[in-house]
Design a protein around this motif. Structure first.
Motif, PDB file in Angstrom:
ATOM      1  N   ARG A 135      80.770   7.322  41.696  1.00 30.71           N
ATOM      2  CA  ARG A 135      82.220   7.736  41.608  1.00 30.71           C
ATOM      3  C   ARG A 135      82.203   8.248  40.199  1.00 30.71           C
ATOM      4  NH1 ARG A 135      83.507   2.278  44.388  1.00 30.71           N
ATOM      5  NH2 ARG A 135      83.594   3.147  46.536  1.00 30.71           N
ATOM      6  N   LEU A 136      81.575   7.500  39.088  1.00 24.91           N
ATOM      7  CA  LEU A 136      81.852   7.775  37.614  1.00 24.91           C
ATOM      8  C   LEU A 136      81.089   9.010  37.355  1.00 24.91           C
ATOM      9  CD1 LEU A 136      83.410   7.240  35.103  1.00 24.91           C
ATOM     10  CD2 LEU A 136      81.311   5.714  34.652  1.00 24.91           C
ATOM     11  N   PHE A 137      79.894   9.183  37.889  1.00 22.86           N
ATOM     12  CA  PHE A 137      79.095  10.306  37.544  1.00 22.86           C
ATOM     13  C   PHE A 137      79.545  11.489  38.061  1.00 22.86           C
ATOM     14  CE2 PHE A 137      76.164  13.373  39.399  1.00 22.86           C
ATOM     15  CZ  PHE A 137      75.585  13.725  38.327  1.00 22.86           C
ATOM     16  N   TYR A 138      80.105  11.357  39.379  1.00 27.46           N
ATOM     17  CA  TYR A 138      80.587  12.755  39.915  1.00 27.46           C
ATOM     18  C   TYR A 138      81.984  13.199  39.230  1.00 27.46           C
ATOM     19  CZ  TYR A 138      80.684  16.351  43.589  1.00 27.46           C
ATOM     20  OH  TYR A 138      80.712  17.418  44.433  1.00 27.46           O
ATOM     21  N   THR A 139      82.689  12.075  38.808  1.00 29.87           N
ATOM     22  CA  THR A 139      83.916  12.479  38.121  1.00 29.87           C
ATOM     23  C   THR A 139      83.458  13.320  36.772  1.00 29.87           C
ATOM     24  OG1 THR A 139      85.332  10.666  38.855  1.00 29.87           O
ATOM     25  CG2 THR A 139      85.806  11.681  36.652  1.00 29.87           C
ATOM     26  N   PHE A 140      82.532  12.842  35.882  1.00 30.89           N
ATOM     27  CA  PHE A 140      82.263  13.656  34.835  1.00 30.89           C
ATOM     28  C   PHE A 140      81.336  14.801  35.122  1.00 30.89           C
ATOM     29  CE2 PHE A 140      82.228   9.204  32.586  1.00 30.89           C
ATOM     30  CZ  PHE A 140      83.437   9.255  31.982  1.00 30.89           C
ATOM     31  N   TYR A 141      80.644  14.911  36.092  1.00 30.07           N
ATOM     32  CA  TYR A 141      79.879  16.186  36.450  1.00 30.07           C
ATOM     33  C   TYR A 141      80.885  17.303  37.033  1.00 30.07           C
ATOM     34  CZ  TYR A 141      76.531  19.044  39.263  1.00 30.07           C
ATOM     35  OH  TYR A 141      75.883  19.825  39.603  1.00 30.07           O
ATOM     36  N   LYS A 142      81.895  16.645  37.779  1.00 28.83           N
ATOM     37  CA  LYS A 142      82.767  17.911  38.147  1.00 28.83           C
ATOM     38  C   LYS A 142      83.819  18.183  36.952  1.00 28.83           C
ATOM     39  CE  LYS A 142      83.123  19.609  41.564  1.00 28.83           C
ATOM     40  NZ  LYS A 142      82.553  20.787  42.070  1.00 28.83           N
TER      41      LYS A 142
ATOM     42  N   ALA B 100      74.584  19.880  33.355  1.00 32.55           N
ATOM     43  CA  ALA B 100      76.098  19.178  33.528  1.00 32.55           C
ATOM     44  C   ALA B 100      75.614  17.523  33.880  1.00 32.55           C
ATOM     45  CB  ALA B 100      76.851  19.641  34.404  1.00 32.55           C
ATOM     46  N   ALA B 101      74.427  17.479  34.753  1.00 35.10           N
ATOM     47  CA  ALA B 101      74.096  16.185  35.117  1.00 35.10           C
ATOM     48  C   ALA B 101      73.509  15.309  34.066  1.00 35.10           C
ATOM     49  CB  ALA B 101      73.110  16.277  36.278  1.00 35.10           C
ATOM     50  N   VAL B 102      72.878  16.047  33.019  1.00 35.56           N
ATOM     51  CA  VAL B 102      72.192  15.259  32.102  1.00 35.56           C
ATOM     52  C   VAL B 102      73.265  14.777  31.170  1.00 35.56           C
ATOM     53  CG1 VAL B 102      70.627  15.519  30.351  1.00 35.56           C
ATOM     54  CG2 VAL B 102      69.949  16.490  32.521  1.00 35.56           C
ATOM     55  N   SER B 103      74.227  15.966  30.743  1.00 27.71           N
ATOM     56  CA  SER B 103      75.144  15.606  29.861  1.00 27.71           C
ATOM     57  C   SER B 103      75.888  14.329  30.446  1.00 27.71           C
ATOM     58  CB  SER B 103      76.191  16.855  29.885  1.00 27.71           C
ATOM     59  OG  SER B 103      77.452  16.677  28.948  1.00 27.71           O
ATOM     60  N   SER B 104      76.500  14.359  31.591  1.00 28.72           N
ATOM     61  CA  SER B 104      77.324  13.336  32.421  1.00 28.72           C
ATOM     62  C   SER B 104      76.448  12.082  32.145  1.00 28.72           C
ATOM     63  CB  SER B 104      77.726  13.647  33.737  1.00 28.72           C
ATOM     64  OG  SER B 104      78.610  14.833  33.980  1.00 28.72           O
ATOM     65  N   LEU B 105      75.421  11.866  32.453  1.00 27.97           N
ATOM     66  CA  LEU B 105      74.285  10.559  32.356  1.00 27.97           C
ATOM     67  C   LEU B 105      74.362   9.976  30.962  1.00 27.97           C
ATOM     68  CD1 LEU B 105      71.849  11.440  35.249  1.00 27.97           C
ATOM     69  CD2 LEU B 105      73.647   9.730  35.297  1.00 27.97           C
ATOM     70  N   GLN B 106      74.367  11.101  30.097  1.00 28.30           N
ATOM     71  CA  GLN B 106      73.956  10.686  28.648  1.00 28.30           C
ATOM     72  C   GLN B 106      75.106   9.882  28.369  1.00 28.30           C
ATOM     73  OE1 GLN B 106      72.829  14.339  27.071  1.00 28.30           O
ATOM     74  NE2 GLN B 106      70.699  13.890  27.120  1.00 28.30           N
ATOM     75  N   PHE B 107      76.382  10.510  28.502  1.00 29.66           N
ATOM     76  CA  PHE B 107      77.535   9.934  28.211  1.00 29.66           C
ATOM     77  C   PHE B 107      77.803   8.521  28.705  1.00 29.66           C
ATOM     78  CE2 PHE B 107      82.427   9.412  28.583  1.00 29.66           C
ATOM     79  CZ  PHE B 107      82.326   9.145  27.191  1.00 29.66           C
ATOM     80  N   ILE B 108      77.473   8.259  29.856  1.00 32.93           N
ATOM     81  CA  ILE B 108      77.707   6.988  30.700  1.00 32.93           C
ATOM     82  C   ILE B 108      76.522   6.077  30.076  1.00 32.93           C
ATOM     83  CG2 ILE B 108      76.924   5.636  32.735  1.00 32.93           C
ATOM     84  CD1 ILE B 108      77.854   8.411  34.380  1.00 32.93           C
ATOM     85  N   GLN B 109      75.619   6.597  29.563  1.00 34.18           N
ATOM     86  CA  GLN B 109      74.467   5.547  28.866  1.00 34.18           C
ATOM     87  C   GLN B 109      75.512   5.232  27.447  1.00 34.18           C
ATOM     88  OE1 GLN B 109      71.050   8.200  28.379  1.00 34.18           O
ATOM     89  NE2 GLN B 109      69.893   6.982  29.906  1.00 34.18           N
TER      90      GLN B 109
END
Length: 455
Positions: A235-242, A261-270
Motif C-alpha cells: 500500500r505504501l510502496f504503490y502510493t509513492f510509486y504512482k 520510480a520503484a527504487v526511489s520509492s523504496l529508498q524513501f521508505i528506508q
C-alpha cells in the motif's frame, strides 16, 4: 432521490483492523454459515434462496466478506433497506476474508449455485469476469432505479468495466491515508491557520515534519507497521510509486515497470524506517497501538481504522497522504457489488437484486460514518457527508486512487502482495538494496504472467 434518507442508519461501528491481515480481521466463517444482525444465512451455500417469502417479498441471497466493525455496519444497512418495503428480503452469508471467500464464490458460480448478489473487491473483478463467473449489469435497469455512471468518480466506475460491459458497481473506495495527532502537531508547530496540517510537498519536508513531531512525542514521528504484512508494504510502496507518475503494466507476458520510480520509492521508505521517524521493525498492531496512545504524530493506515481512532479518544484528523513526488496518488481498493453468474436468472428475481443494490448505494451514509468513502457521489456531495470530520477531509483521496495493477492474480486477498512481502521485506527491514529487491519481485510476477488464468 431524497438525500435525507442517507442519515437513517444508527448501528454503531466497532473497531476494526485492516484488510490484508489474514483471517483475523475478516473471519466470521470458514466454510460455514453465519448469523449477522439477527438475520440467519440459512440456505445460501446450498443454492439460491426461494423466489418469494410468505409476505410476498423476494428472498435474496447476499454474500459478502465483511466482518468485525464492517460486518456490524453492513448488517445495519441491510436491516434498513429490508425495512423499506421495496419487494425483497436480503439474507446475508458472511464468509472468511481472502482466499476462502473468493474460492467459494468461484465454485458457486461454476456449480450453478451462486447467490443473487455478492461483494467483491474491485481489484479482483479482472480475474473473475473473463472466465464467465460474473454476469454484467444492465445499466438501463440501474438507471431506472436511480443509479447511473455519472453518480460515480470516473476511475471508480471504470474499474468495474471490462470489454465494454460493467461487471461491478462500487459501494465505496477505501484508500490508504494519513491520520495525524492534532495535539502533537500543534506542539510541533506544523498546523496551518485552518487548524489542519500545513501542506507537505516534498520528501525532505515530510521528514522535517515527522522529526518535529518525534521531538514532541519522544518516541516516533510516524507510525507505520509492515512486518510480515505484504498488504501494508504494498500500500505504501504503490502510493509513492504512482506519485512518480509511473506505470505498472501486467497486460503482456512480462511486467512493464518503471525501475527508477520503484527504487526511489523504496529508498524513501528506508529513510522513514530509521528508528526515529518510524520504527524499523514494527507490525501493524504495534503501529495502531503507538498512534492511538499518543506516542507518534502521524499514522499511515486505511480509512477502515477510523472507528478505532474515534474510540481511542484521541484528538486527530486525517487527509490523503501528501504528494511528495509530483503526482497526487493514493493506493485504494473498493468493495463492489457483483452478479455471480446464473445460467437462467429469473427476471423478477434479478430486478429485486438491482433494487436491493440501488437502495444500499443510495442509503450508504452509514457506511461513510464508519470510514469508507461512498462510491455513490450524491452521498459524498450531501451536506450531511460534508459535515463529517475527518471523512470529508480525506475523501479527496478517492479522486486520486490507484487500484492494483490488473492481472488475474492481483488484488486484495490474492497472493500478489505476498510476493512483494517475500521479495522486498528485507529492503524495509534490513536496508537491503532496493533495486535487487524490486527486481526479485518483478521476476516473481513474471512467473505468474507466464501461467494461464485458472478460472
Amino acid at each position: 432521490m431524497e438525500l435525507h434518507r442517507f442519515a437513517h442508519r444508527r448501528t454503531p461501528p466497532a473497531p476494526v483492523s485492516p484488510p490484508g491481515q489474514g483471517l483475523t480481521r475478516r473471519q466470521m466463517l470458514l466454510g460455514s454459515l453465519a448469523t449477522v444482525g439477527g438475520v440467519a444465512a440459512a440456505s445460501a451455500l446450498a443454492g439460491c434462496a426461494p423466489a418469494a417469502s410468505a409476505s410476498g417479498a423476494r428472498e435474496l441471497a447476499y454474500w459478502h466478506l465483511l466482518s468485525g466493525g464492517d460486518g456490524v455496519t453492513m448488517a445495519g444497512l441491510v436491516d434498513q433497506v429490508n425495512g423499506m418495503g421495496n419487494g425483497y428480503e436480503a439474507t446475508q452469508t458472511v464468509l472468511a476474508w481472502g482466499a476462502p471467500y473468493y474460492t467459494k464464490l468461484a465454485m458457486a458460480s461454476v456449480g450453478g449455485r451462486s447467490p443473487d448478489v455478492a461483494i467483491m473487491h474491485a481489484s479482483r473483478v479482472a480475474g473473475y469476469a473473463p472466465g464467465g463467473l460474473l454476469d454484467p449489469w444492465d445499466l438501463d435497469l440501474l438507471a431506472e432505479l436511480g443509479v447511473r455512471e455519472s453518480d460515480f468518480l470516473e476511475r471508480v466506475w471504470a474499474k468495474g468495466r471490462l470489454e465494454g460491459q460493467q461487471f461491478s458497481i462500487a459501494l465505496d473506495s477505501h484508500p490508504f491515508v494519513m491520520m495525524y495527532n492534532l495535539d502533537v502537531a500543534e506542539q510541533a508547530g506544523v498546523l496551518g491557520p485552518d487548524g489542519q496540517l500545513a501542506p507537505i510537498e516534498s520528501p525532505e519536508q515530510f521528514l522535517e515534519v515527522a522529526r518535529a513531531m518525534q521531538a514532541v512525542t519522544g518516541k516516533h514521528g510516524l507510525s507505520y507497521g509492515y512486518l510480515g504484512d505484504g498488504a501494508q508494504m504494498w500500500r505504501l510502496f504503490y502510493t509513492f510509486y504512482k506519485q512518480h507518475d509511473a506505470d505498472f503494466d501486467l497486460s503482456g507476458n512480462t511486467a512493464v515497470v518503471d525501475r527508477d520510480a520503484a527504487v526511489s520509492s523504496l529508498q524513501f521508505i528506508q529513510q522513514l524506517l530509521d528508528g526515529t521517524v518510524a520504527t524499523a521493525s514494527g507490525d501493524y498492531g504495534t503501529a495502531v497501538s503507538e498512534f492511538m496512545s499518543g506516542e507518534s504524530g502521524l499514522f499511515f493506515t486505511g480509512v477502515w481504522e477510523l472507528p478505532t481512532a474515534k474510540s481511542s479518544g484521541l484528538a486527530f484528523d486525517a487527509q490523503p497522504i501528501p504528494t511528495l513526488f509530483g503526482t497526487p496518488a493514493a493506493y485504494a481498493d473498493s468493495h463492489a457489488f457483483t452478479l455471480p453468474h446464473q445460467s437462467s436468472p429469473d427476471p423478477e428475481q434479478r430486478r429485486a437484486s438491482y433494487q436491493f443494490v440501488a437502495d444500499l448505494l443510495q442509503n450508504s451514509f452509514g457506511w461513510a460514518e464508519a470510514g469508507h468513502v461512498p462510491g455513490f457521489q450524491p452521498v459524498v456531495q450531501s451536506s450531511e457527508y460534508q459535515a463529517l470530520v475527518p471523512q470529508s477531509h480525506y475523501a479527496p483521496a478517492a479522486e486520486i486512487l490507484n487500484y492494483d495493477p490488473e492481472a488475474w492474480f492481483t488484488g486484495s486477498g490474492s497472493d500478489f502482495q505476498n510476493y512483494f512481502l517475500e521479495t522486498v521485506q528485507d529492503v524495509y527491514l534490513n536496508g537491503s538494496d532496493p533495486a535487487e529487491g524490486f527486481d526479485a519481485f518483478v521476476r516473481r510476477v513474471n512467473v505468474q504472467l507466464a501461467k494461464p488464468n485458472p478460472v
